[in-house]
Design a protein around this motif. Structure first.
Motif, mmCIF file in Angstrom:
data_model
loop_
_atom_site.group_PDB
_atom_site.id
_atom_site.type_symbol
_atom_site.label_atom_id
_atom_site.label_comp_id
_atom_site.label_asym_id
_atom_site.label_seq_id
_atom_site.Cartn_x
_atom_site.Cartn_y
_atom_site.Cartn_z
ATOM 1 N N ARG A 25 -128.459 -42.148 -85.863
ATOM 2 C CA ARG A 25 -127.059 -42.533 -85.679
ATOM 3 C C ARG A 25 -126.214 -41.263 -85.547
ATOM 4 O O ARG A 25 -126.338 -40.340 -86.345
ATOM 5 C CB ARG A 25 -126.560 -43.370 -86.856
ATOM 6 N N THR A 26 -125.365 -41.263 -84.533
ATOM 7 C CA THR A 26 -124.463 -40.141 -84.295
ATOM 8 C C THR A 26 -123.038 -40.663 -84.253
ATOM 9 O O THR A 26 -122.718 -41.547 -83.446
ATOM 10 C CB THR A 26 -124.793 -39.421 -82.980
ATOM 11 N N ILE A 27 -122.186 -40.138 -85.119
ATOM 12 C CA ILE A 27 -120.778 -40.515 -85.163
ATOM 13 C C ILE A 27 -119.952 -39.340 -84.669
ATOM 14 O O ILE A 27 -120.096 -38.209 -85.163
ATOM 15 C CB ILE A 27 -120.344 -40.908 -86.585
ATOM 16 N N GLY A 28 -119.106 -39.589 -83.702
ATOM 17 C CA GLY A 28 -118.193 -38.560 -83.208
ATOM 18 C C GLY A 28 -116.777 -38.874 -83.620
ATOM 19 O O GLY A 28 -116.171 -39.817 -83.103
ATOM 20 N N ILE A 29 -116.261 -38.102 -84.589
ATOM 21 C CA ILE A 29 -114.894 -38.298 -85.070
ATOM 22 C C ILE A 29 -114.415 -37.014 -85.760
ATOM 23 O O ILE A 29 -115.123 -36.469 -86.608
ATOM 24 C CB ILE A 29 -114.801 -39.525 -86.022
ATOM 25 N N LYS A 86 -129.963 -34.738 -91.783
ATOM 26 C CA LYS A 86 -128.562 -34.804 -91.400
ATOM 27 C C LYS A 86 -128.092 -33.447 -90.889
ATOM 28 O O LYS A 86 -128.477 -32.404 -91.418
ATOM 29 C CB LYS A 86 -127.699 -35.226 -92.594
ATOM 30 N N ASN A 87 -127.246 -33.490 -89.855
ATOM 31 C CA ASN A 87 -126.629 -32.259 -89.382
ATOM 32 C C ASN A 87 -125.303 -32.576 -88.706
ATOM 33 O O ASN A 87 -125.090 -33.675 -88.197
ATOM 34 C CB ASN A 87 -127.555 -31.498 -88.421
ATOM 35 N N ASN A 88 -124.407 -31.604 -88.725
ATOM 36 C CA ASN A 88 -123.084 -31.730 -88.121
ATOM 37 C C ASN A 88 -122.952 -30.711 -86.992
ATOM 38 O O ASN A 88 -123.580 -29.654 -87.009
ATOM 39 C CB ASN A 88 -121.984 -31.492 -89.155
ATOM 40 N N GLY A 137 -109.014 -29.491 -67.920
ATOM 41 C CA GLY A 137 -109.353 -30.454 -68.951
ATOM 42 C C GLY A 137 -110.070 -29.788 -70.105
ATOM 43 O O GLY A 137 -110.671 -28.714 -69.956
ATOM 44 N N MET A 138 -110.006 -30.410 -71.267
ATOM 45 C CA MET A 138 -110.677 -29.890 -72.449
ATOM 46 C C MET A 138 -111.157 -31.061 -73.294
ATOM 47 O O MET A 138 -110.441 -32.041 -73.481
ATOM 48 C CB MET A 138 -109.741 -28.998 -73.262
ATOM 49 N N ARG A 139 -112.379 -30.943 -73.791
ATOM 50 C CA ARG A 139 -112.968 -32.015 -74.587
ATOM 51 C C ARG A 139 -113.608 -31.411 -75.828
ATOM 52 O O ARG A 139 -114.325 -30.412 -75.748
ATOM 53 C CB ARG A 139 -114.014 -32.764 -73.763
ATOM 54 N N SER A 140 -113.352 -32.028 -76.973
ATOM 55 C CA SER A 140 -113.995 -31.587 -78.208
ATOM 56 C C SER A 140 -114.251 -32.789 -79.097
ATOM 57 O O SER A 140 -113.542 -33.798 -79.007
ATOM 58 C CB SER A 140 -113.127 -30.563 -78.954
ATOM 59 N N ARG A 141 -115.257 -32.687 -79.921
ATOM 60 C CA ARG A 141 -115.533 -33.748 -80.888
ATOM 61 C C ARG A 141 -116.454 -33.213 -81.967
ATOM 62 O O ARG A 141 -117.337 -32.389 -81.715
ATOM 63 C CB ARG A 141 -116.159 -34.972 -80.222
ATOM 64 N N PHE A 142 -116.211 -33.660 -83.167
ATOM 65 C CA PHE A 142 -117.104 -33.376 -84.293
ATOM 66 C C PHE A 142 -118.136 -34.501 -84.364
ATOM 67 O O PHE A 142 -117.776 -35.679 -84.342
ATOM 68 C CB PHE A 142 -116.318 -33.294 -85.605
ATOM 69 N N THR A 143 -119.401 -34.143 -84.434
ATOM 70 C CA THR A 143 -120.455 -35.155 -84.505
ATOM 71 C C THR A 143 -121.218 -35.028 -85.817
ATOM 72 O O THR A 143 -121.500 -33.920 -86.289
ATOM 73 C CB THR A 143 -121.445 -35.028 -83.333
ATOM 74 N N PHE A 144 -121.533 -36.170 -86.396
ATOM 75 C CA PHE A 144 -122.298 -36.245 -87.631
ATOM 76 C C PHE A 144 -123.552 -37.062 -87.339
ATOM 77 O O PHE A 144 -123.463 -38.257 -87.052
ATOM 78 C CB PHE A 144 -121.466 -36.898 -88.739
ATOM 79 N N LYS A 145 -124.697 -36.420 -87.396
ATOM 80 C CA LYS A 145 -125.957 -37.043 -86.990
ATOM 81 C C LYS A 145 -126.845 -37.274 -88.202
ATOM 82 O O LYS A 145 -127.010 -36.407 -89.048
ATOM 83 C CB LYS A 145 -126.679 -36.151 -85.977
ATOM 84 N N ASP A 146 -127.421 -38.479 -88.258
ATOM 85 C CA ASP A 146 -128.305 -38.863 -89.362
ATOM 86 C C ASP A 146 -129.579 -39.458 -88.765
ATOM 87 O O ASP A 146 -129.532 -40.474 -88.058
ATOM 88 C CB ASP A 146 -127.604 -39.890 -90.261
#
Length: 397
Positions: free
Chosen positions: A299-303, A344-346, A323-332
């Motif tokens: 599971r990967t959450i981008g927030i 787990k890694n971010n 354009g510019m795109r960024s996101r923090f992802t939290f992977k489990d």
């Protein structure tokens, strides 16, 4: 005189672009921002083909085997479109919402079905043929896209081959009272990969829904835009060793995206959009057999996710985009075998893009500048990077 020199300069840049590596360009220059409308929207909101009554468009790839082309023609009642391209995804909706949104998305998971997380089966990117039709029912536009994808490779020796056949259908409409585009997607693929020692078969099924509210002809200059997408993919991969017993791995996957932000569109060629997103991707494989458990869930959450893009007219014939795109992802990653493990890694996913567009009469040429060139220059200044990374051309007739 100064204006003439500027036109000559950008004409030279465009000619250089046409000789560079290239795919579709405008949306990539805007970092995949979906709240700024683009001609490529017809691939996942097919009712928008009604906006392009007479159009021919080409995406020019790095060689003669990569790219796309299409023709749209119609009248006030009905519009038809036919396209051909190469892509490596099963679902157009998740590809548009999780990437730059280009229809020629070559190089991201070649030979896989990213939306379903299925094991690599088949010869890689598929050759797709698209048929689109748009029509009006009263004041409501409707559209249908049907796609057939095919990939085949049959090298020596005679008992080695792989092939994929895929179908994709999207129905789209516009909900006038909400000023919102909506679409539903269905896709299915059948893939086989046979070698001297085993045969692998995969059969993913995919469904998805998407909505988007952005600026339109009737909107005020400043609009609150939003978007959402959900898709589900399920299938199995069967591996049968030569003379052995078949082993089956079940795959399930789903994606969720929700975004909200302001859209500023004071004119046709001046656009600004900025929105935050919440993203969730889940992939599960189950290769359990008998008393043996082998389940892997990712599971990967981008927030928070963030996308900001702007397109500004420098003159009536040229536009600048960024354009510019960024996101923090939290992977489990959860693995269930004889023992359970969690990994787990971010991560921070960040990138910027820029490009230009030039209009000469009814011809529009869009190019995404290679990021290395923006800061270090081209061959003329001692850098070996291609001037443009992506290019597309569109002619309205």
């Amino acid at each position: 005189m100064t204006g003439r020199y500027i036109r000559v300069f950008f004409t030279v840049l465009t000619l250089l672009a046409l000789a560079s590596t290239s795919h579709a360009a405008r949306r990539s220059s805007l970092a995949g921002n979906l709240l700024i409308q683009d001609a490529d929207d017809v691939f996942f909101f097919p009712h928008l083909v009604n906006m392009h009554k007479r159009m021919v468009t080409f995406d020019l790839g790095p060689n003669a085997a990569v790219g796309s082309g299409g023709l749209v023609f119609g009248n006030e009642s009905v519009t038809f479109g036919a396209f051909t391209h190469r892509s490596d995804f099963l679902g157009a909706l998740p590809d548009a919402f999780f990437t730059r949104g280009d229809i020629d998305h070559i190089g991201n998971g070649i030979g896989t079905f990213p939306s379903g997380g299925l094991t690599a089966v088949g010869p890689g990117a598929l050759n797709w043929i698209d048929a689109l039709v748009g029509w009006q029912m009263g004041e409501t536009p409707w559209g249908l896209r049907f796609s057939l994808g095919r990939g085949n490779s049959d090298p020596a020796p005679a008992n080695v081959s792989d092939d994929v056949t895929a179908f994709n259908a999207i129905v789209g409409t516009r909900i006038a009272q909400w000023n919102t585009d909506a679409s539903v997607e269905f896709a299915f693929a059948s893939a086989n990969d046979e070698t001297a020692i085993s045969k692998t078969e995969a059969s993913p099924f995919h469904v998805g829904v998407a909505v988007r509210r952005t600026a339109s002809e009737e909107s005020d200059a400043l609009t609150l835009g939003w978007l959402g997408m959900f898709d589900w993919t399920s299938g199995s991969t069967d591996v049968t060793p030569t003379g052995g017993t078949k082993a089956t791995t079940d795959h399930t996957a789903y994606d969720v995206v929700a975004g909200l932000g302001p859209v500023y569109k004071p004119s046709d060629r001046t656009n600004v959009a900025m929105y935050g997103t919440f993203e969730l991707q889940s992939r599960k494989t189950d290769a359990s057999s008998g008393a043996t458990t082998d389940v892997r869930t990712t599971r990967t959450i981008g927030i928070p996710g963030w996308n900001i893009a702007a397109e500004v007219e420098l003159a009536s014939w040229i536009q600048f985009r960024c354009g510019m795109r960024s996101r923090f992802t939290f992977k489990d990653v959860h693995t269930e075998t004889a023992t359970d493990t969690h990994d787990k890694n971010n991560n921070l996913d960040f990138g910027w893009t820029t490009g230009v567009g030039m209009k000469v009469g009814s011809l529009q040429i869009d190019g995404m500048l290679n990021p290395d060139v923006v800061t270090t220059g081209t061959d003329l200044l001692g850098d070996s990077s291609a001037l443009f990374g992506l290019v597309s051309t569109t002619f309205h007739f």
